[in-house]
Design an enzyme around this catalytic site. Sequence first.
Site, PDB file in Angstrom:
ATOM      1  N   HIS A 237     -12.446 -10.489   2.463  1.00  0.00           N
ATOM      2  CA  HIS A 237     -11.283 -11.218   1.940  1.00  0.00           C
ATOM      3  C   HIS A 237     -11.313 -11.226   0.413  1.00  0.00           C
ATOM      4  O   HIS A 237     -11.607 -12.234  -0.214  1.00  0.00           O
ATOM      5  CB  HIS A 237     -11.261 -12.642   2.499  1.00  0.00           C
ATOM      6  CG  HIS A 237     -10.961 -12.699   3.962  1.00  0.00           C
ATOM      7  ND1 HIS A 237     -11.953 -12.894   4.915  1.00  0.00           N
ATOM      8  CD2 HIS A 237      -9.799 -12.573   4.642  1.00  0.00           C
ATOM      9  CE1 HIS A 237     -11.398 -12.902   6.109  1.00  0.00           C
ATOM     10  NE2 HIS A 237     -10.097 -12.700   5.978  1.00  0.00           N
ATOM     11  N   HIS A 241      -8.491  -6.136  -0.084  1.00  0.00           N
ATOM     12  CA  HIS A 241      -7.808  -6.447   1.177  1.00  0.00           C
ATOM     13  C   HIS A 241      -6.373  -6.878   0.910  1.00  0.00           C
ATOM     14  O   HIS A 241      -5.446  -6.466   1.628  1.00  0.00           O
ATOM     15  CB  HIS A 241      -8.571  -7.553   1.907  1.00  0.00           C
ATOM     16  CG  HIS A 241      -7.819  -8.160   3.044  1.00  0.00           C
ATOM     17  ND1 HIS A 241      -7.486  -7.462   4.197  1.00  0.00           N
ATOM     18  CD2 HIS A 241      -7.303  -9.418   3.216  1.00  0.00           C
ATOM     19  CE1 HIS A 241      -6.820  -8.254   5.021  1.00  0.00           C
ATOM     20  NE2 HIS A 241      -6.689  -9.439   4.443  1.00  0.00           N
ATOM     21  N   HIS A 277      -1.624 -13.944   0.495  1.00  0.00           N
ATOM     22  CA  HIS A 277      -1.842 -14.474   1.845  1.00  0.00           C
ATOM     23  C   HIS A 277      -3.281 -14.949   2.080  1.00  0.00           C
ATOM     24  O   HIS A 277      -3.523 -15.741   2.993  1.00  0.00           O
ATOM     25  CB  HIS A 277      -1.454 -13.432   2.894  1.00  0.00           C
ATOM     26  CG  HIS A 277      -2.508 -12.391   3.138  1.00  0.00           C
ATOM     27  ND1 HIS A 277      -2.754 -11.346   2.262  1.00  0.00           N
ATOM     28  CD2 HIS A 277      -3.392 -12.244   4.150  1.00  0.00           C
ATOM     29  CE1 HIS A 277      -3.729 -10.603   2.731  1.00  0.00           C
ATOM     30  NE2 HIS A 277      -4.147 -11.120   3.873  1.00  0.00           N
ATOM     31  N   ASP A 278      -4.249 -14.465   1.298  1.00  0.00           N
ATOM     32  CA  ASP A 278      -5.639 -14.923   1.415  1.00  0.00           C
ATOM     33  C   ASP A 278      -6.167 -15.426   0.079  1.00  0.00           C
ATOM     34  O   ASP A 278      -7.372 -15.362  -0.188  1.00  0.00           O
ATOM     35  CB  ASP A 278      -6.544 -13.797   1.932  1.00  0.00           C
ATOM     36  CG  ASP A 278      -6.529 -13.695   3.450  1.00  0.00           C
ATOM     37  OD1 ASP A 278      -6.338 -14.737   4.107  1.00  0.00           O
ATOM     38  OD2 ASP A 278      -6.676 -12.572   3.981  1.00  0.00           O
ATOM     39  N   ASP A 388      -1.579  -7.549   8.129  1.00  0.00           N
ATOM     40  CA  ASP A 388      -2.851  -8.242   7.951  1.00  0.00           C
ATOM     41  C   ASP A 388      -3.947  -7.666   8.845  1.00  0.00           C
ATOM     42  O   ASP A 388      -5.124  -7.671   8.478  1.00  0.00           O
ATOM     43  CB  ASP A 388      -2.662  -9.734   8.234  1.00  0.00           C
ATOM     44  CG  ASP A 388      -3.854 -10.567   7.801  1.00  0.00           C
ATOM     45  OD1 ASP A 388      -4.571 -10.139   6.871  1.00  0.00           O
ATOM     46  OD2 ASP A 388      -4.069 -11.650   8.376  1.00  0.00           O
TER      47      ASP A 388
END
Length: 493
Positions: A237, A241, A277-278, A388
Site C-alpha cells: 500500500h 500501488h 483511495h489508500d 483496486d
Amino acid sequence: AKLRRYIKRVSRKLLLSNSSVNIYGLCNKCEAMTHMKLASEVSAVEDNVSLDQPIPAYVSRRRHAISGGCESVYRSRPRMKRRGAVSYEKTDAAAEYIRYLGDALSTKRHHLSKNGLTELPFAELPYLAASPRAGRRGSFQQNTPSQPYRAQMKGSVLNSLVDGQARVIQDKLKTVDGWDFDVFAFARVTEGRPLFHMGMHLLQKHDLVNLMKLDILKLMKFMALVEQGYHPDNCYHNSTHAADVTQALHCLLLEPKFYNSLSPLEVFASLLAAMCHDLDHPGVNQSFLLNTSSYLASIHGSHSLLERHHCHAAKAILKESQLLDHLSPDETQQIYSLMEDLILATDVSRHKDFMAQFEEMLVSDRAIDLSSSTERHFVLMMAIKAADISNPSRRLRISKQWSAYIMEEFFRQGDSERQLNIPISFLCDRFTTAIPKSQSGFFEFVALPLFKAWSKLFGSPDTITFCKNIVNNKAYWDEQLPRNSSDSEEESS
C-alpha cells in the site's frame, strides 16, 4: 520568524563589537530551545483538548513544529500513537487534523552539550529532516518534485522537462492506455514518484485541467502532497500501488459507451478517488487497528475504518492545496460526495454485497441505464473496485510481483501481532500461510467473478483479456501448490 530576526540583530551587534562568541552555536541553541518549547506545548495540547473541539488557533500556527511521523522498532509496525490535539467533527469541517497534527513522539533523545547542540531535537521536523515524508508540511517548493516543474509551463507539464529523464517518462506513458502497462518500470524511471507523474499526465490527457479550470501550481502541490501521504515503507500500500490503480481505472473508463456517459466532473472525481483511495495507509488491516485500540478506531469506529480515514485524509489535502477553491460549493460537494462513495467502495469486506447487486442488475431484463446518475455512479464504484484488485488480471510477470508484495506486507503484520501477543490475522502468519493457495483462491473467487461481470456489461476485447490473464495466472499458482502426500512419499523413498 521573530526568532530569526532576533538572532540576526544579536549577531550583528556581536560582529560590530568584535566579540569572539560562537554565533553558530548560539543560533543552534536558540533553535533547539524553540523546538523543545513547541514540543512541550504539543504534549500539553494532547492532554487537554478533547476530540470534539475545534483546532485551537495557536496549534494551527505551530503545525510546522509537530512531527510528521515516527519510525518504529519494526519497519512493519504502523504509527499507532494518537496524533496530537486531534480535532474531528462528523461534518468533516475540521478534516485538516490529518495534515496539522502528527505523532508527538521522537525515536531519539537529543540534548544540548556544553559545545552546543549535538543533534537537533525531533530530527523529522520539516526543513530539518532528510526523510521524504518529513517535509510534507513545508512550503510548496519543498513539496514540488523537481526544479524544471517550476519553470515556465506551456501545454503539458511533461513537455516542460527537457532532460533525459523526462523523455524516458514520456516514452513510458505512451502505453498508459494499455493493460500491459508496467508500473514498476514507471516507478523506477520517475525515481519513486510514479503517482505524481501518472496523475499529472492523466488529468491533462482527459483535458481536465482546462475543463475543470484547475490552477496548475495548486494541482502540482496537491499531487506532491498525495504522493508524500503514502508510506514508502509499506510493501504494497504505497504510491506505486496508487499509481497502478489510477492507471487501471483510466483504462476501464475508456470503454466508449461508459466514457461518453460521464461528465468531466465525474471523471475528475473518479481519478482523484483512485489516487487517494489508500492515502496514509498504515500497512495493516482493520483487524490489527481494532485489536491494538488504535486512535483511528476511536475516531472512525469499526465500519470501513481505513476507507473512512483515506476519505478524510484526501479531503484534508484538497483543502490544504486549495485545488477546488475556485469551484462553486455545489460542485465541490459533488466531488467530495463521489470521492467518498468510490473510496468506501474499495472496502474488501463489502465485496460480496457489491457483487450481488452488480450481478442482479446484469441478469435483470432491464439493461443498466448509464444515463441515470445513480446507476452510473454504481458502475464507477465497480470500476474502482476492479482497478483496486486488478493485479491478478495483469501479465504474469507483473502479477507475481504484486503477489509477493502483498503477502510480505501481510506477513509483517503477522510478525507484529505475534510479538504483541494478539491473534494473528488471516493470511498473516508467514509460518503457516501457503502463498500459492491463497493467491489461487483470491484469483478464482474474488477477482475472476468481478472481471467476468465487467466483461458481461461491456464485452469489449480488452475485458476478455482481463479474464484470460486471471485464468492463466491462476494456473501458474496452481502449479506451485504442494503435491499430495503420496507423491512426496515416493520422492522421499
